[in-house]
Scaffold this active site. Sequence first.
Site, short mmCIF file in Angstrom:
data_model
loop_
_atom_site.label_atom_id
_atom_site.label_comp_id
_atom_site.label_asym_id
_atom_site.label_seq_id
_atom_site.Cartn_x
_atom_site.Cartn_y
_atom_site.Cartn_z
N HIS A 103 -9.42 -16.47 -11.82
CA HIS A 103 -9.68 -15.28 -12.63
C HIS A 103 -9.99 -14.15 -11.65
O HIS A 103 -10.57 -14.40 -10.59
CB HIS A 103 -10.93 -15.40 -13.50
CG HIS A 103 -10.89 -16.45 -14.57
ND1 HIS A 103 -11.30 -17.73 -14.37
CD2 HIS A 103 -10.54 -16.36 -15.87
CE1 HIS A 103 -11.19 -18.41 -15.50
NE2 HIS A 103 -10.73 -17.61 -16.43
N ASP A 106 -13.40 -14.36 -10.29
CA ASP A 106 -13.67 -15.47 -9.36
C ASP A 106 -13.43 -15.00 -7.93
O ASP A 106 -14.09 -15.42 -6.99
CB ASP A 106 -12.73 -16.66 -9.58
CG ASP A 106 -12.85 -17.24 -10.96
OD1 ASP A 106 -13.98 -17.28 -11.48
OD2 ASP A 106 -11.82 -17.67 -11.51
N GLU A 234 -3.02 -19.41 -23.58
CA GLU A 234 -3.68 -20.72 -23.60
C GLU A 234 -4.39 -20.91 -24.93
O GLU A 234 -5.43 -20.29 -25.19
CB GLU A 234 -4.68 -20.78 -22.43
CG GLU A 234 -5.34 -22.14 -22.32
CD GLU A 234 -6.19 -22.27 -21.06
OE1 GLU A 234 -5.81 -21.72 -20.01
OE2 GLU A 234 -7.24 -22.91 -21.14
N HIS A 273 -8.64 -28.62 -25.19
CA HIS A 273 -8.45 -27.67 -26.29
C HIS A 273 -7.63 -28.32 -27.42
O HIS A 273 -7.88 -28.07 -28.60
CB HIS A 273 -7.72 -26.41 -25.82
CG HIS A 273 -8.48 -25.62 -24.80
ND1 HIS A 273 -7.99 -24.45 -24.25
CD2 HIS A 273 -9.68 -25.82 -24.20
CE1 HIS A 273 -8.86 -23.97 -23.38
NE2 HIS A 273 -9.89 -24.79 -23.33
N ASP A 311 -14.63 -30.48 -20.50
CA ASP A 311 -13.84 -30.22 -19.29
C ASP A 311 -14.03 -31.28 -18.21
O ASP A 311 -14.21 -30.95 -17.03
CB ASP A 311 -14.20 -28.85 -18.69
CG ASP A 311 -13.59 -27.68 -19.45
OD1 ASP A 311 -12.57 -27.87 -20.12
OD2 ASP A 311 -14.15 -26.56 -19.34
N ASP A 341 -8.39 -27.79 -14.80
CA ASP A 341 -9.43 -26.97 -15.43
C ASP A 341 -10.53 -27.96 -15.82
O ASP A 341 -10.77 -28.22 -17.01
CB ASP A 341 -8.87 -26.21 -16.63
CG ASP A 341 -9.82 -25.13 -17.10
OD1 ASP A 341 -10.98 -25.12 -16.63
OD2 ASP A 341 -9.42 -24.29 -17.93
C1 XUL Z 1 -11.74 -22.04 -21.21
C2 XUL Z 1 -10.55 -22.17 -20.35
C3 XUL Z 1 -10.34 -21.10 -19.35
C4 XUL Z 1 -8.91 -20.72 -19.14
C5 XUL Z 1 -8.73 -19.55 -18.22
O1 XUL Z 1 -11.90 -23.06 -22.12
O2 XUL Z 1 -9.83 -23.14 -20.43
O3 XUL Z 1 -10.91 -21.55 -18.16
O4 XUL Z 1 -8.18 -21.78 -18.64
O5 XUL Z 1 -9.40 -18.42 -18.63
CO CO Z 2 -8.13 -23.73 -19.39
#
Ligand code: XUL
Ligand code: CO
Length: 443
Positions: A103, A106, A234, A273, A311, A341
Site C-alpha cells: 500500500h 506501507d 478485491e 474473504h 488472515d 495476505d
Molecule cells: C483486507 C485486505 C487488504 C487488501 C489490500 O482484508 O485483504 O489487505 O488485500 O488493501
Molecule cells: Co487482501
Amino acid sequence: MSEFFTDVPARVPTAGSDSEDGLAFRVYDPDRIVAGKRMEDHLRPSVCYWHSFSWAGNDVFGAGTFDRPWIEPGLDPLEAAEAKQDAAFEFFSKLGTPFFTFHDVDLAPQGSSLREFRSNLDRLVDRAAQKMEETGVELLWGTANLFSHPRYAAGAATNPDPEVFAHAAAQVRNALEATHRLGGANYTLWGGREGYETLLNTRMRQEGDQLARFLELVAAHKRDIGFSGPLLIEPKPQEPTKHQYDYDCAAVHAFLERYDLEAEYKVNIEANHATLAGHSFQHEVSYALDHGIFGSIDANRGDPQNGWDTDQFPNSVEELSLVLHEILRSGGLTTGGFNFDAKLRRQSLDRVDLFHGHVGGIDTLAQGLLAAEALLTDGVLESFRDQRYAGWDGELGRSIMDPATDLAAVADRATDAGLDPSPVSGRQEWLENEVNRVVWSAI
Ligand code: XUL
Ligand code: CO
C-alpha cells in the site's frame, strides 16, 4: 544497511520432503517443471508489506508484540520507512519469492499534506526501484490505503463528502503511477470502507454511482499513463464495515456490468474473504474463471470456528489442490500471483517466525500444485462433468439454447414426446473419494 534477519541464511534452501530443517522448502522448488511450466511461474508467490512489516502485532485488545524497530514511536518517519524497506527487501530476497505487494502508506510516511505524501512516496519508490534491481524481486501489485485514516471512516469513493472522494483520487493516482514506475504486474483496489454501517444514513444508489465514477476515472488514468497491467477489485463482504458493496465475485461482476466497466476490471480473490462471504475459496475462483474476471489471489485462511478475517497462513493442501485445479484447467495464472495476505499470530514473536509462516504457506501451495496436476491428468472430474452435461450437446439441448426457440416450442416438445426424465445420481460421495485418491497419491 545492517542485517535484520540474522538467524536466516542468504537464501532459504530447497531441501526435499524428508528434510528436518524447519527453514527449508520441502516441496517448493522454483525450477521444478509441473504441467509444462516452472513451479515458480505457476505460483508466482508474493509477500505483502503490510502484515509483515507495517504491523506491530497489535489487536483491538492490546499493543504490538513484534520486534519491528521501525514502528517504534519518535523515529524520523523517512528514516523509519527506509529501515523498514531494507528489512523487507532482505526478507524477500532471503525467502526467494519473486514478488511483493504494497500500500502507499506501507512504503512512505504520509506527512502533513498530499503534496508531502507524494514527495515521500517518490523518494521511497526510487529507493524500491534500486532494491528491486539489486535483488531481482518484482512488484505483483500496488494499492492505496483508503481505509485507515479517520477521513475515510464513511468510505473513500462512496463518502457523502466529495472532498474525501477527491483526496482518495489523489492517493490512487499517486499509487497507480508508483506501481507503473516499478513495473507492477497489476494494480489492486480493496474497498475496505466502501459500504455502510447503517442504512439509516445511507443512499445506496448514490454511493454506487460514486464508486463507479471513481473506477471509471482510475481506468481512464491507467490508459493515460500507459499502464498495461489489469486493475483488480478485491471482494470482501464485511469487516471493517457492516456491509461492503464489493461483497463477493458475483456482486462485483454484476456491479461492473451495470456500469459498463467489465472490460476494465478483474478480481483479486482472497481465501478468507471468500469464506466470510459464505463461499468456499474454490467457489470464488471458479466463478471468476468461468466469467472471465479472474485476476490474482490473496492467499491465506480463516478459522472455521470464528467469523472474522484472521488472515492465517494457508495450510490446507486439499483446499489449494481444488483451487489450483480450477486455475490449471483454465490455462494458469497470467499477470496474477499468490500474494500472502497472511499474518503471524500475536504470540509469534521471533523474527524467524515470519519465515516459518511463508515457507509453510509456499510449501502448501507447491503440494497443492502437484495434486492439481495429478487431478488434471487423471481427468476424473472433467470426464464426470462431461458426461453429466452431455445432453446439452445433443439435439434437444442445442434446440433449447437456440434463440429461435420459444417457451411454447420447448413445452410442446416435452408434451408431444411424453418426456418423463428420471433423476440421475450426482455421485458426490464417490467424487469426493476420487479426489482423495488422486490428492493423496500426489502427496
Ligand atoms: C483486507 C485486505 C487488504 C487488501 C489490500 O482484508 O485483504 O489487505 O488485500 O488493501
Ligand atoms: Co487482501
